[in-house]
Scaffold this active site. Sequence first.
Site, short mmCIF file in Angstrom:
data_model
loop_
_atom_site.label_atom_id
_atom_site.label_comp_id
_atom_site.label_asym_id
_atom_site.label_seq_id
_atom_site.Cartn_x
_atom_site.Cartn_y
_atom_site.Cartn_z
N LYS A 43 0.82 -1.23 0.00
CA LYS A 43 0.00 0.00 0.00
C LYS A 43 0.85 1.27 0.00
CE LYS A 43 -2.47 -0.27 3.66
NZ LYS A 43 -2.11 -1.49 4.34
N ARG A 118 -10.45 1.85 8.51
CA ARG A 118 -9.98 0.51 8.83
C ARG A 118 -11.04 -0.32 9.53
NH1 ARG A 118 -4.12 1.23 9.01
NH2 ARG A 118 -3.08 -0.58 9.87
N ARG A 157 10.76 -6.47 5.42
CA ARG A 157 10.65 -5.06 5.80
C ARG A 157 11.11 -4.84 7.24
NH1 ARG A 157 4.70 -2.48 5.92
NH2 ARG A 157 4.59 -3.46 7.96
N ARG A 163 10.79 -1.48 12.38
CA ARG A 163 9.61 -0.85 12.98
C ARG A 163 9.24 -1.56 14.27
NH1 ARG A 163 4.67 0.12 8.84
NH2 ARG A 163 3.51 -0.65 10.62
N ARG A 174 -2.20 -7.49 13.60
CA ARG A 174 -2.64 -6.54 12.57
C ARG A 174 -3.29 -7.27 11.40
NH1 ARG A 174 2.58 -4.45 12.80
NH2 ARG A 174 2.71 -3.88 10.61
P1 ADP Z 1 0.24 -1.53 8.93
O1 ADP Z 1 -0.51 -1.28 7.64
O2 ADP Z 1 1.55 -2.21 8.73
O3 ADP Z 1 -0.59 -2.15 10.01
P2 ADP Z 1 0.16 1.34 9.44
O4 ADP Z 1 1.38 2.11 9.18
O5 ADP Z 1 -0.99 1.54 8.52
O6 ADP Z 1 0.67 -0.15 9.51
O7 ADP Z 1 -0.38 1.59 10.93
C1 ADP Z 1 0.46 1.41 12.05
C2 ADP Z 1 -0.38 1.50 13.32
O8 ADP Z 1 -0.99 2.79 13.41
C3 ADP Z 1 -1.56 0.52 13.40
O9 ADP Z 1 -1.20 -0.76 13.89
C4 ADP Z 1 -2.49 1.25 14.37
O10 ADP Z 1 -2.08 1.12 15.71
C5 ADP Z 1 -2.30 2.70 13.96
N1 ADP Z 1 -3.29 3.07 12.93
C6 ADP Z 1 -3.03 3.38 11.63
N2 ADP Z 1 -4.17 3.67 10.98
C7 ADP Z 1 -5.18 3.54 11.90
C8 ADP Z 1 -6.58 3.68 11.85
N3 ADP Z 1 -7.22 4.02 10.72
N4 ADP Z 1 -7.29 3.46 12.99
C9 ADP Z 1 -6.68 3.13 14.12
N5 ADP Z 1 -5.37 2.96 14.25
C10 ADP Z 1 -4.61 3.16 13.15
#
Ligand code: ADP
Length: 220
Positions: A43, A118, A157, A163, A174
């Site tokens: 993504k 999400r 990654r 990370r 996740r």
């Molecule tokens: P990934 O796609 O690898 O899970 P992201 O970079 O999109 O990672 O998100 C990292 C973290 O940020 C998530 O695990 C969550 O804790 C938080 N996060 C990101 N987007 C949202 C969202 N829309 N709602 C709630 N938490 C979010």
Amino acid sequence: MTETTEGGPAAATPTTRRELHGAPSAEARVTRLVIMGPQGAGKGTQAARLAELFSIPAISTGDIFRANIKGGTDLGKLAQEYSAKGELVPDEVTDQMVRSRLGEDDVKAGFLLDGYPRNAHQVEALDGILADLGWELDGVIELTAEREELLSRISKRAEIEGREDDTPEAIARRLDIYDEQTAPLTAAYSERGLLAKVDGIGDVSEVTERIVQALAAELG
Ligand code: ADP
């Protein structure tokens, strides 16, 4: 940062906006986009390329949270409690953050949201935010990939980026949240005629090309 781009956005595909839309008059239509897909589907990489292609900002909620964590802000402290475990940050916090970001000037030209919505609540919240701004979504991209491929990409990654939330437990959590809460959202967007579903496996520029074609075919 989410996934890295090979060569960065500058190494763009030969695809142009004109090829996508056929006519300049249609250009303004595909500018408010969401990209969805499980962790590791690419993504972040595709979001950067599409943002370049459409001249719109890519807005990643994960990146905004990470920037806040790094900066030690109150929002960052709160986000860290959840993200380190692979849990979602509470909706009201995330909704407010997205509302505020979508109110900024650079978003007037359009945007590509990555990582939001999400869950079902966030779909409604986004509808509300956009309605308040007098806007509607133009399209939702769903990037797909098998779990085996996702796990192999995420572990690569993790080695490169280190990370904090790329521990095996947080990754599994996740991916489970994605399957349970996020994947079902695509049905709602499909019913609205907004969904462009794209296979995320393949060369980075090949996948970008597929997305551009799918947007044109599904939403044109
Ligand atoms: P990934 O796609 O690898 O899970 P992201 O970079 O999109 O990672 O998100 C990292 C973290 O940020 C998530 O695990 C969550 O804790 C938080 N996060 C990101 N987007 C949202 C969202 N829309 N709602 C709630 N938490 C979010």
